[in-house]
Design an enzyme around this catalytic site. Structure first.
Site, PDB file in Angstrom:
ATOM      1  N   ASP A 194       0.861  -1.179   0.000  1.00 21.76           N
ATOM      2  CA  ASP A 194       0.000   0.000   0.000  1.00 21.76           C
ATOM      3  C   ASP A 194       0.905   1.239   0.000  1.00 21.76           C
ATOM      4  O   ASP A 194       2.107   1.148   0.292  1.00 21.76           O
ATOM      5  CB  ASP A 194      -0.893  -0.038   1.240  1.00 21.76           C
ATOM      6  CG  ASP A 194      -1.756   1.203   1.352  1.00 21.76           C
ATOM      7  OD1 ASP A 194      -2.418   1.561   0.370  1.00 21.76           O
ATOM      8  OD2 ASP A 194      -1.757   1.820   2.442  1.00 21.76           O
TER       9      ASP A 194
ATOM     10  N   ASP B 205      -1.562  -1.155   5.955  1.00 19.06           N
ATOM     11  CA  ASP B 205      -1.837  -0.535   7.252  1.00 19.06           C
ATOM     12  C   ASP B 205      -3.311  -0.442   7.600  1.00 19.06           C
ATOM     13  O   ASP B 205      -3.674  -0.356   8.767  1.00 19.06           O
ATOM     14  CB  ASP B 205      -1.257   0.892   7.282  1.00 19.06           C
ATOM     15  CG  ASP B 205      -2.046   1.844   6.389  1.00 19.06           C
ATOM     16  OD1 ASP B 205      -2.745   2.734   6.909  1.00 19.06           O
ATOM     17  OD2 ASP B 205      -1.968   1.691   5.156  1.00 19.06           O
TER      18      ASP B 205
ATOM     19  N   ASP C  12      -0.368   5.031   0.891  1.00 19.49           N
ATOM     20  CA  ASP C  12      -0.730   5.991   1.936  1.00 19.49           C
ATOM     21  C   ASP C  12      -0.817   5.307   3.296  1.00 19.49           C
ATOM     22  O   ASP C  12      -1.570   4.349   3.483  1.00 19.49           O
ATOM     23  CB  ASP C  12      -2.073   6.649   1.608  1.00 19.49           C
ATOM     24  CG  ASP C  12      -2.029   7.420   0.296  1.00 19.49           C
ATOM     25  OD1 ASP C  12      -1.076   8.185   0.096  1.00 19.49           O
ATOM     26  OD2 ASP C  12      -2.935   7.233  -0.537  1.00 19.49           O
TER      27      ASP C  12
END
Length: 325
Positions: free
Chosen positions: A30, A200, A32
């Protein structure tokens, strides 16, 4: 009398031991909140678009299931009115990269491990950020799998061009499986690629469930979700932790496959994500979960409307065949 002839002794070539097989490792990450600590879209929306209060309200509509991620995202991107280069200036000043990411990526290059960004964001923005923080040469080695965009030169219109025709706009699980299939075609030694995913948040769940090894940033929502539902994962604070663990995994995996016909310890298609999840069968743990956020991201087709399907038992599935016992 002629001397007895000694028959020639045949020369036997020494057989070199079979070299340990090294499975192809492929990393997906990922962007961001994982490679960068902030969300690139949020930085823009707060400074040049709908503003932080409206953005938080729109985010809540996604979490409650009132509106789809794609629908809300189009409104957020559509609220921007700033030329691309001007918008990037605030991102350059605000974004913070993981302190160990660049050294980790150099390690991937040295070990011929492909590193891919997989994101629900916009590819032009992500590429510009990587070019700036890593340099164009190093950035060029990172494939970005994300949505495209049409951005007017004067900044009066920002329009996402979605990769897939779904409620999410980008089916990350599909993207990971496409890369897996392509990698399998390049493996001519009988091995199967080892898929690593790094994330995250809840939006990473569709891709995470397709991975053989999952890393979740410590203290954030993806880790919380894994703990809540007893899903196997490896926590990390920085990419240095990931590098250390991957070195261990590669060594252990290599020993298991070193010419002995033994299965690799990290066996593709043998983890909980795939044993209990599919678009046809919604896992019991997801149905029982009070959060519609997780449900919408994992199974958008099933949760487009706010409905609760009947709870059914999910039997254990043979990890090698994916057939219910």
């Amino acid at each position: 009398m002629p001397a007895a002839l000694t028959p020639p002794v045949p020369q036997v070539k020494a057989i070199a031991p079979e070299a340990p097989k090294k499975r192809k490792v492929i990393c997906f990450s990922d962007f961001d909140g994982t490679i960068f600590m902030q969300d690139t879209g949020h930085v823009l929306f707060d400074a040049y678009g709908c503003g932080s209060k409206k953005r938080e309200m729109l985010d809540e509509q996604i979490k409650t299931g009132e509106r789809s991620f794609r629908d809300v995202s189009e409104e957020m991107w559509g609220s921007l009115n700033v030329p691309f280069d001007d918008g990037f200036e605030v991102m350059e000043k605000t974004l913070e990269i993981d302190v160990d990411f660049q050294s980790f990526h150099k390690w991937c290059l040295a070990n011929e491990i492909p590193f891919n960004v997989i994101s629900a964001g916009l590819k032009p923005i992500l590429r510009k950020v990587l070019d700036t923080f890593l340099g164009e040469e190093e950035s060029s080695h990172i494939q970005i799998i994300a949505n495209d965009a049409e951005i007017k030169e004067d900044g009066s219109s920002w329009k996402p061009i979605w990769r897939h025709d779904t409620e999410l706009g980008h089916d990350k699980a599909l993207s990971v499986n496409e890369a897996r299939a392509a990698a399998e075609l390049t493996c001519d030694d009988g091995t199967i690629p080892l898929i690593v995913f790094i994330g995250d948040g809840v939006s990473d769940l569709p891709a995470a469930r397709e991975a053989d090894v999952l890393f979740a940033r410590r203290g954030l929502r993806l880790e919380e979700y894994c703990v809540e539902h007893k899903i196997k994962y490896i926590p990390f604070d920085t990419f240095a932790d990931i590098q250390t663990k991957l070195e261990e995994i590669r060594k252990e995996d290599e020993e298991k496959t070193a010419g002995h016909g033994l299965p690799a310890i990290f066996n593709p298609r043998a983890n909980m994500w795939r044993r209990v999840s599919s678009k046809q069968a919604i896992p019991r743990f997801a149905v029982m979960s009070p959060s519609k956020e997780e449900k919408m991201f994992l199974w958008p087709e099933a949760y487009t409307e706010l409905k609760t399907p009947a709870i059914t038992e999910v039997n254990e599935i043979d990890p090698m065949t994916r057939v219910q016992a």
